[in-house]
Motif scaffolding. Sequence first.
Motif, mmCIF file in Angstrom:
data_model
loop_
_atom_site.group_PDB
_atom_site.id
_atom_site.type_symbol
_atom_site.label_atom_id
_atom_site.label_comp_id
_atom_site.label_asym_id
_atom_site.label_seq_id
_atom_site.Cartn_x
_atom_site.Cartn_y
_atom_site.Cartn_z
ATOM 1 N N ALA A 363 -4.542 46.887 45.242
ATOM 2 C CA ALA A 363 -3.130 47.751 44.857
ATOM 3 C C ALA A 363 -2.106 46.895 44.576
ATOM 4 O O ALA A 363 -1.115 47.263 43.848
ATOM 5 C CB ALA A 363 -3.059 48.652 46.079
ATOM 6 N N ARG A 364 -1.972 45.926 45.537
ATOM 7 C CA ARG A 364 -0.680 45.169 45.218
ATOM 8 C C ARG A 364 -0.624 44.389 44.018
ATOM 9 O O ARG A 364 0.519 44.383 43.308
ATOM 10 C CB ARG A 364 -0.491 44.069 46.639
ATOM 11 N N GLU A 365 -1.748 44.001 43.504
ATOM 12 C CA GLU A 365 -1.547 43.207 42.250
ATOM 13 C C GLU A 365 -1.166 44.272 40.978
ATOM 14 O O GLU A 365 -0.622 43.996 40.073
ATOM 15 C CB GLU A 365 -3.091 42.735 41.875
ATOM 16 N N ALA A 366 -1.816 45.515 41.347
ATOM 17 C CA ALA A 366 -1.357 46.534 40.171
ATOM 18 C C ALA A 366 -0.034 46.732 40.381
ATOM 19 O O ALA A 366 0.927 46.846 39.314
ATOM 20 C CB ALA A 366 -2.138 47.868 40.550
ATOM 21 N N VAL A 367 0.525 46.756 41.613
ATOM 22 C CA VAL A 367 1.935 47.101 41.498
ATOM 23 C C VAL A 367 2.787 46.063 41.032
ATOM 24 O O VAL A 367 3.912 46.252 40.360
ATOM 25 C CB VAL A 367 2.312 47.394 43.149
ATOM 26 N N GLU A 368 2.251 44.838 41.504
ATOM 27 C CA GLU A 368 2.886 43.679 40.841
ATOM 28 C C GLU A 368 2.823 43.783 39.148
ATOM 29 O O GLU A 368 4.094 43.427 38.658
ATOM 30 C CB GLU A 368 2.389 42.370 41.090
ATOM 31 N N LEU A 369 2.084 44.279 38.633
ATOM 32 C CA LEU A 369 1.938 44.206 37.028
ATOM 33 C C LEU A 369 3.000 45.193 36.533
ATOM 34 O O LEU A 369 3.410 45.073 35.385
ATOM 35 C CB LEU A 369 0.496 44.745 36.651
ATOM 36 N N VAL A 370 3.477 46.241 37.290
ATOM 37 C CA VAL A 370 4.148 47.152 36.711
ATOM 38 C C VAL A 370 5.394 46.987 37.584
ATOM 39 O O VAL A 370 6.297 48.246 37.555
ATOM 40 C CB VAL A 370 3.648 48.646 36.964
ATOM 41 N N LYS A 371 5.959 46.082 38.132
ATOM 42 C CA LYS A 371 7.044 45.788 38.751
ATOM 43 C C LYS A 371 8.147 46.215 38.237
ATOM 44 O O LYS A 371 9.262 46.802 38.754
ATOM 45 C CB LYS A 371 7.024 44.339 39.570
ATOM 46 N N GLY A 372 8.403 45.948 37.050
ATOM 47 C CA GLY A 372 9.317 46.164 35.970
ATOM 48 C C GLY A 372 9.591 47.357 35.844
ATOM 49 O O GLY A 372 10.969 48.107 35.967
ATOM 50 N N GLN A 373 8.721 48.355 35.723
ATOM 51 C CA GLN A 373 9.017 49.719 35.516
ATOM 52 C C GLN A 373 9.477 50.403 36.672
ATOM 53 O O GLN A 373 10.255 51.269 36.946
ATOM 54 C CB GLN A 373 7.690 50.387 35.096
ATOM 55 N N LEU A 374 8.819 49.718 38.021
ATOM 56 C CA LEU A 374 9.297 50.382 39.249
ATOM 57 C C LEU A 374 10.475 50.211 39.584
ATOM 58 O O LEU A 374 11.447 50.908 39.988
ATOM 59 C CB LEU A 374 8.152 49.846 40.192
ATOM 60 N N GLY A 375 10.816 48.699 39.418
ATOM 61 C CA GLY A 375 12.254 48.298 39.868
ATOM 62 C C GLY A 375 13.363 49.052 39.058
ATOM 63 O O GLY A 375 14.300 49.435 39.406
ATOM 64 N N GLN A 376 12.975 49.325 37.670
ATOM 65 C CA GLN A 376 13.981 49.959 36.948
ATOM 66 C C GLN A 376 14.192 51.588 37.051
ATOM 67 O O GLN A 376 15.327 52.061 37.270
ATOM 68 C CB GLN A 376 13.379 49.946 35.344
ATOM 69 N N ASN A 377 13.125 52.157 37.727
ATOM 70 C CA ASN A 377 13.160 53.442 38.370
ATOM 71 C C ASN A 377 13.387 53.620 39.775
ATOM 72 O O ASN A 377 13.419 54.522 40.553
ATOM 73 C CB ASN A 377 11.973 54.162 37.812
ATOM 74 N N LEU A 378 13.459 52.523 40.345
ATOM 75 C CA LEU A 378 13.983 52.513 41.819
ATOM 76 C C LEU A 378 12.944 53.272 42.827
ATOM 77 O O LEU A 378 12.875 53.730 43.793
ATOM 78 C CB LEU A 378 15.257 53.189 42.066
ATOM 79 N N VAL A 379 11.941 53.035 42.174
ATOM 80 C CA VAL A 379 10.637 53.553 42.888
ATOM 81 C C VAL A 379 10.135 52.715 44.062
ATOM 82 O O VAL A 379 9.690 51.483 43.643
ATOM 83 C CB VAL A 379 9.412 54.010 42.025
ATOM 84 N N VAL A 380 9.633 53.185 44.943
ATOM 85 C CA VAL A 380 9.131 52.329 46.272
ATOM 86 C C VAL A 380 7.718 52.859 46.208
ATOM 87 O O VAL A 380 7.343 53.919 46.255
ATOM 88 C CB VAL A 380 9.995 53.066 47.634
ATOM 89 N N VAL A 381 6.947 51.737 46.552
ATOM 90 C CA VAL A 381 5.346 51.945 46.680
ATOM 91 C C VAL A 381 4.970 51.395 48.143
ATOM 92 O O VAL A 381 5.182 50.364 48.545
ATOM 93 C CB VAL A 381 4.748 50.880 45.528
ATOM 94 N N ASP A 382 4.150 52.365 48.619
ATOM 95 C CA ASP A 382 3.482 52.255 49.984
ATOM 96 C C ASP A 382 2.070 51.815 49.967
ATOM 97 O O ASP A 382 1.433 52.721 48.964
ATOM 98 C CB ASP A 382 3.928 53.422 50.869
ATOM 99 N N ILE A 383 1.691 50.953 50.517
ATOM 100 C CA ILE A 383 0.325 50.574 50.223
ATOM 101 C C ILE A 383 -0.350 50.451 51.706
ATOM 102 O O ILE A 383 0.138 49.857 52.670
ATOM 103 C CB ILE A 383 -0.162 49.293 49.602
ATOM 104 N N ALA A 384 -1.350 51.408 51.905
ATOM 105 C CA ALA A 384 -1.963 51.575 53.450
ATOM 106 C C ALA A 384 -2.439 50.216 53.603
ATOM 107 O O ALA A 384 -3.196 49.696 53.020
ATOM 108 C CB ALA A 384 -2.902 52.732 53.164
ATOM 109 N N PRO A 385 -2.277 49.594 54.959
ATOM 110 C CA PRO A 385 -3.014 48.630 55.220
ATOM 111 C C PRO A 385 -4.486 48.495 55.500
ATOM 112 O O PRO A 385 -5.370 47.355 55.601
ATOM 113 C CB PRO A 385 -2.209 48.132 56.585
#
Lengths: 502, 304
Positions: A363-385
């Motif tokens: 999940a963290r790897e996937a978030v990393e791949l779309v980090k640009g889009q997330l940052g652009q939109n100020l989206v916060v991602v929570d990944i359950a431990p």
Amino acid sequence: MRLGGIGTRYAVWIAALAFALVSTTLVAAAFLAFRESRVVQSEIHAAVAAARTADEEEALRKTATYLGAALFNALYQLDVERLNEEIAQVRAWLPVRSFLVIDRTGHVLTDGTPANEHYGEAPPGPWPEGGPRGFQLARLGKETEIRFAIASGGVTAGWGVVTLREGPWQASLRLLEERTSAMWAGHRASLLTLGAAAFAVTLGLGLLTAVALSRSLARPLTEMSRAAGEIASGNLDHPLTLESTDELGDLARALNRMAGDLRVHEEALRAERADLAAKNAELERFTYTVSHDLKSPLVTIRGFAGLAGTDLASGDLARVRQDLGRIVAAADKMHRLLDDLLELSRVGRVVHPPEDVPLADLAREAVELVKGQLGQNLVVVDIAPDLPVVRADRRRLLEALQNLVENAAKFAAGRPDPRVTVGARQDGDERVFFVRDNGRGIEPRFLERVFDLFEKLDPAVEGTGVGLALVRRIVEAHGGRVWAESEGLGHGATFCFTLPRA
Amino acid sequence: MSRPATALAAVVSAALLAAPGLFAATGAPVPVHLGVIAEEPNEPDRMLRAYGETVARLRERLAPVDVAMGDLVVARDLDDLSQRLVRGDVDFVIETVFPTLVLQERSRSLDPALVAVRRGQRAYRSVFFTRRDAPYRTLADLRGHTLVLQALRSTSAFALPKAEMARAGITVLPSDDPHAGRNDVRYVLAGAEINQAIWVLQGKGDAGAFNEGDWAALPEKVRAQLRIFHETRPIVRGLLSFRTGLAAGVRTKVEEALLALDDDEAGRAALSRASELTRFERLTAADRRELRGWAPILRPSRSR
């Protein structure tokens, strides 16, 4: 009781065989008994007759001698009453049919009866002389006639003529005949009774054999025949329940195994058929969608190519540049569409070996791949431990998670506090993974359609409409399920999926 | 003596007089005995069998009236029975007329009282018969010839025919009697009625005589060759006579029992076994007169 088919034939044959054996034995025994009885009877008769005939003649001679002397005085004195008394006594111990006392003139003096009906009659001679030779014996059919002189001291007072119905020994023989005949009749009756009883027993045994055969042989065969019919007609849910250890049991078990195998194959075939049908339907939708969505940029290209020609002829180069820009954009869109389609086609066709994948890392790897889009939109991602380790095609599963996170980020964008959560929950005995956003949400009627190819609920949103279709293809290729949950517009959406346990 | 006392004395005297005849010294009834003569002297059992039932029935009927019925007495012959009557061993006798008269004369103690009806006949007669082709038509025709009779003790086949001849003035003597004359009739004894008929047919005699019942009982073929040429007057079939010394009261009770014997089936069957008796009837005055008429002729002193 079953008496049809093979059971009847076996039963009839065995019953007939048993009946024939018993009947033959009985007839043979009866014949021997009959023959021996008749032989013994005849031999007894012959022996007794031979021995007794001589005795009888001697006895009759002595009887005549006695009567000749006993009647003399009464006849000599013409004492008819005494003669009658003597005759009555003789009748008491001999089977006398008639007793005539003849006087010296040759006429009947008395016949010993009160009516004396023969009085005065003159029976034909000759008459025996007195003395030891004064005796005549004649056989008259069954009857015996004896004639004797009634004489004493050389004086003949008359004669006696006694007709015996049958001699004493003949009477004995007749009695013997009657007794043996009665015994014979009783013997025959006994044999007949025995025969009837044996017949009944044989018949009963035959029927019992028929029933036993029907139960032990015909029923299993019939049951197997029925089961084979059921199998032939496709009904594989009625196994044979035979517990015997013989060949019939083996055959029944083989039939059951065959039915089981057929059932498994049929289920697999049915599943494949269903799968094939689903794929056909999807292919139809895909073809339709592809042709429709690919056609759209082509129409755009063609339209602006025509406009570009017109603008070029009019010398309006600015508009020509605008038309060419539109043409290029449409071609790019078409290129993205084709890339996505290519990627979609690879899922299920290009397979990587499964491996243990820590889902949180993925999940963290996937978030990393779309980090640009997330940052652009100020989206916060929570990944359950506490996400587990799953066994999967790592690249495909990463691709699926990336699409889900990217999709969630797109719809969360613009919200006051855009947030995407990657987690897992336990539904019964099933582990469900999800990617949740607090975006605009989905109307319930569109929850199913969101996974269709090129399906875009909001045309304004960027994307080709292939991402969720790709997710579904990847999850199902792993043997899992995927679905969307939303309480409606304004309530966000949750995309769930399951995976088989590692 | 007052009249009641006199009556009592008379009753007591009568009882004392009757006692010896009714009771023995111990007070038990003295049994009365019926006497008969054996048809065959050496075969008394025949009579015992024949009369046993009658004696038993009488014993039943006399017991309630305090009369004991003793056993049957079977005498060998007339003399024997006569002596038993004299000794008091026999109290009443059943016989035909001729033996009864002989016993009466010899014992001087016999009184005929009842008629013994036999085979339904209260009286019978004797018939004289000869061969159908013989010339005899009357008793007189038999003078110098032989008459076949049955036995000396027979009434109808000896005494009565002989008495009938005597009444006709014909003397009848045994065939071997050396005193027999040419006009006398000789007789031979055949022993049985059937023998009488056969002897006549076979020529051992010229005529025979017996009672009409015997004639009817002859075999048809035999009777057809004979014919009757004379018949006697009727005479009672049989007599039951009491010993004169028997107590009157006892005699009366026995008489009543005998007269009532045919009242029931058992009694009739018993009588039938006893020489085919049918019943007993009281002797009438006419019967007694007839007997008195025959007595002088039938008595054995007149015959030889």
